[in-house]
Design an enzyme around this catalytic site. Structure first.
Site, PDB file in Angstrom:
ATOM      1  N   ASP A  32     -23.130  19.209 -28.041  1.00 51.85           N
ATOM      2  CA  ASP A  32     -21.736  19.246 -27.559  1.00 51.85           C
ATOM      3  C   ASP A  32     -21.700  18.763 -26.107  1.00 51.85           C
ATOM      4  O   ASP A  32     -22.530  19.181 -25.291  1.00 51.85           O
ATOM      5  CB  ASP A  32     -21.206  20.683 -27.674  1.00 51.85           C
ATOM      6  CG  ASP A  32     -19.696  20.774 -27.546  1.00 51.85           C
ATOM      7  OD1 ASP A  32     -19.061  21.209 -28.512  1.00 51.85           O
ATOM      8  OD2 ASP A  32     -19.165  20.420 -26.470  1.00 51.85           O
ATOM      9  N   ASN A  88     -14.095  26.409 -36.291  1.00 53.55           N
ATOM     10  CA  ASN A  88     -12.667  26.600 -36.069  1.00 53.55           C
ATOM     11  C   ASN A  88     -11.842  25.768 -37.043  1.00 53.55           C
ATOM     12  O   ASN A  88     -12.148  24.599 -37.280  1.00 53.55           O
ATOM     13  CB  ASN A  88     -12.305  26.188 -34.635  1.00 53.55           C
ATOM     14  CG  ASN A  88     -13.031  27.021 -33.591  1.00 53.55           C
ATOM     15  OD1 ASN A  88     -13.268  28.218 -33.800  1.00 53.55           O
ATOM     16  ND2 ASN A  88     -13.399  26.413 -32.477  1.00 53.55           N
ATOM     17  N   GLN A  95      -9.245  24.802 -32.961  1.00 58.06           N
ATOM     18  CA  GLN A  95      -9.798  23.492 -33.365  1.00 58.06           C
ATOM     19  C   GLN A  95      -9.134  22.399 -32.539  1.00 58.06           C
ATOM     20  O   GLN A  95      -7.891  22.355 -32.446  1.00 58.06           O
ATOM     21  CB  GLN A  95      -9.559  23.242 -34.860  1.00 58.06           C
ATOM     22  CG  GLN A  95     -10.253  21.971 -35.363  1.00 58.06           C
ATOM     23  CD  GLN A  95     -10.112  21.764 -36.873  1.00 58.06           C
ATOM     24  OE1 GLN A  95      -9.399  22.493 -37.556  1.00 58.06           O
ATOM     25  NE2 GLN A  95     -10.806  20.754 -37.381  1.00 58.06           N
ATOM     26  N   HIS A 101     -16.474  20.479 -38.271  1.00 56.96           N
ATOM     27  CA  HIS A 101     -17.746  20.612 -37.558  1.00 56.96           C
ATOM     28  C   HIS A 101     -18.090  22.082 -37.438  1.00 56.96           C
ATOM     29  O   HIS A 101     -17.202  22.937 -37.392  1.00 56.96           O
ATOM     30  CB  HIS A 101     -17.691  19.952 -36.174  1.00 56.96           C
ATOM     31  CG  HIS A 101     -16.534  20.382 -35.340  1.00 56.96           C
ATOM     32  ND1 HIS A 101     -15.269  19.867 -35.508  1.00 56.96           N
ATOM     33  CD2 HIS A 101     -16.435  21.300 -34.352  1.00 56.96           C
ATOM     34  CE1 HIS A 101     -14.444  20.436 -34.652  1.00 56.96           C
ATOM     35  NE2 HIS A 101     -15.126  21.334 -33.939  1.00 56.96           N
ATOM     36  N   HIS A 103     -20.201  24.655 -34.992  1.00 60.94           N
ATOM     37  CA  HIS A 103     -20.906  24.837 -33.726  1.00 60.94           C
ATOM     38  C   HIS A 103     -22.149  25.685 -33.975  1.00 60.94           C
ATOM     39  O   HIS A 103     -22.085  26.690 -34.690  1.00 60.94           O
ATOM     40  CB  HIS A 103     -20.038  25.601 -32.721  1.00 60.94           C
ATOM     41  CG  HIS A 103     -18.762  24.912 -32.337  1.00 60.94           C
ATOM     42  ND1 HIS A 103     -18.610  24.244 -31.147  1.00 60.94           N
ATOM     43  CD2 HIS A 103     -17.564  24.802 -32.983  1.00 60.94           C
ATOM     44  CE1 HIS A 103     -17.373  23.759 -31.066  1.00 60.94           C
ATOM     45  NE2 HIS A 103     -16.717  24.088 -32.163  1.00 60.94           N
TER      46      HIS A 103
HETATM   47  P1  AMP Z   1     -13.409  22.584 -31.657  1.00 61.38           P
HETATM   48  O1  AMP Z   1     -12.663  23.219 -30.526  1.00 61.38           O
HETATM   49  O2  AMP Z   1     -14.023  23.558 -32.606  1.00 61.38           O
HETATM   50  O3  AMP Z   1     -12.588  21.524 -32.353  1.00 61.38           O
HETATM   51  O4  AMP Z   1     -14.641  21.876 -30.979  1.00 61.38           O
HETATM   52  C1  AMP Z   1     -14.663  20.569 -30.538  1.00 61.38           C
HETATM   53  C2  AMP Z   1     -15.893  20.426 -29.694  1.00 61.38           C
HETATM   54  O5  AMP Z   1     -16.246  19.054 -29.648  1.00 61.38           O
HETATM   55  C3  AMP Z   1     -15.738  20.885 -28.247  1.00 61.38           C
HETATM   56  O6  AMP Z   1     -16.713  21.887 -27.991  1.00 61.38           O
HETATM   57  C4  AMP Z   1     -15.979  19.619 -27.427  1.00 61.38           C
HETATM   58  O7  AMP Z   1     -16.693  19.883 -26.251  1.00 61.38           O
HETATM   59  C5  AMP Z   1     -16.764  18.769 -28.380  1.00 61.38           C
HETATM   60  N1  AMP Z   1     -16.629  17.323 -28.232  1.00 61.38           N
HETATM   61  C6  AMP Z   1     -15.463  16.620 -28.236  1.00 61.38           C
HETATM   62  N2  AMP Z   1     -15.723  15.306 -28.129  1.00 61.38           N
HETATM   63  C7  AMP Z   1     -17.076  15.167 -28.076  1.00 61.38           C
HETATM   64  C8  AMP Z   1     -17.959  14.069 -27.958  1.00 61.38           C
HETATM   65  N3  AMP Z   1     -17.514  12.803 -27.862  1.00 61.38           N
HETATM   66  N4  AMP Z   1     -19.296  14.313 -27.924  1.00 61.38           N
HETATM   67  C9  AMP Z   1     -19.759  15.575 -28.002  1.00 61.38           C
HETATM   68  N5  AMP Z   1     -18.973  16.673 -28.121  1.00 61.38           N
HETATM   69  C10 AMP Z   1     -17.657  16.470 -28.151  1.00 61.38           C
END
Ligand code: AMP
Ligand code: ZN
Length: 138
Positions: A32, A88, A95, A101, A103
Site C-alpha cells: 500500500d 472494506n 472503501q 482488495h 488489506h
Molecule cells: P480502501 O480504503 O479499502 O479502498 O483502500 C484503498 C487503499 O489503496 C488505501 O490504503 C490506499 O493507500 C491504497 N492505494 C490507492 N492507490 C494506490 C496505489 N496506486 N498504489 C498502492 N496503494 C494504493
C-alpha cells in the site's frame, strides 16, 4: 473482465509498476502506498470486481488462504507478531478504490489498535429482530 479506467486493474496486471510482494495466475499482492504499518499490503485480483459481493470463483475461495500466507511471511520476514485482514465494502465502510482488495496489515507489539470499535449494547429482543431482518434477505 477488466475495467479500462480502474487503477487496480492496471496495477494487478502489471501495467503500472508497484512494490510487488507476490504474484500468481489470479492475484498480485503489492505494498500500500499509504501504509498503516510497515509492510501493509493489498491483495488484488487480476479481474475487476467492485467488492466482495461481486467477487467470483476461484478468487473468492482463494483470497483468505492467500491472506494467511502473506501474513505468515510478514511475521517471518518483518518480525510482526500479528496481522489484520481488512476488507472494506462501500463508501460508508471506508472503501475508496472500487476494485475488490484485501488489506494485510502487519501488527507490531508497540502498535496502537488499527481495527477497533467501542462495544455498544442491544437487548436480546433487539438482537432477535435485527437477526430476522438479515435472515429474511438471505
Ligand atoms: P480502501 O480504503 O479499502 O479502498 O483502500 C484503498 C487503499 O489503496 C488505501 O490504503 C490506499 O493507500 C491504497 N492505494 C490507492 N492507490 C494506490 C496505489 N496506486 N498504489 C498502492 N496503494 C494504493
Ligand atoms: Zn479494477
Amino acid at each position: 473482465m477488466r475495467d479500462q479506467n480502474c487503477i487496480f486493474c492496471k496495477i494487478a496486471n502489471g501495467e503500472i509498476p508497484s512494490a510487488e510482494v507476490y504474484e500468481d495466475e489470479l492475484f498480485r499482492v503489492i505494498l500500500d502506498m499509504g501504509p498503516a504499518s510497515r509492510g501493509h499490503a493489498l491483495i488484488l485480483p487480476k479481474e475487476h470486481f467492485k467488492d466482495v459481493c461481486e467477487l467470483e470463483e476461484p478468487y473468492a475461495s482463494r483470497v483468505l488462504a492467500l491472506g494467511g500466507k502473506i501474513g505468515d511471511a510478514m511475521k517471518k520476514g518483518l518480525g510482526c507478531t500479528g496481522f489484520n485482514l481488512v476488507q472494506n465494502n462501500g463508501k460508508s465502510a471506508g472503501q475508496t478504490v472500487f476494485h475488490f482488495h484485501m488489506h494485510v496489515i502487519p501488527r507490531y507489539d508497540d502498535n496502537a489498535p488499527i481495527v477497533s470499535w467501542t462495544p455498544g449494547s442491544a437487548s436480546p429482543e433487539e438482537l432477535q429482530e435485527t437477526a430476522a431482518q438479515i435472515k429474511s434477505c438471505l
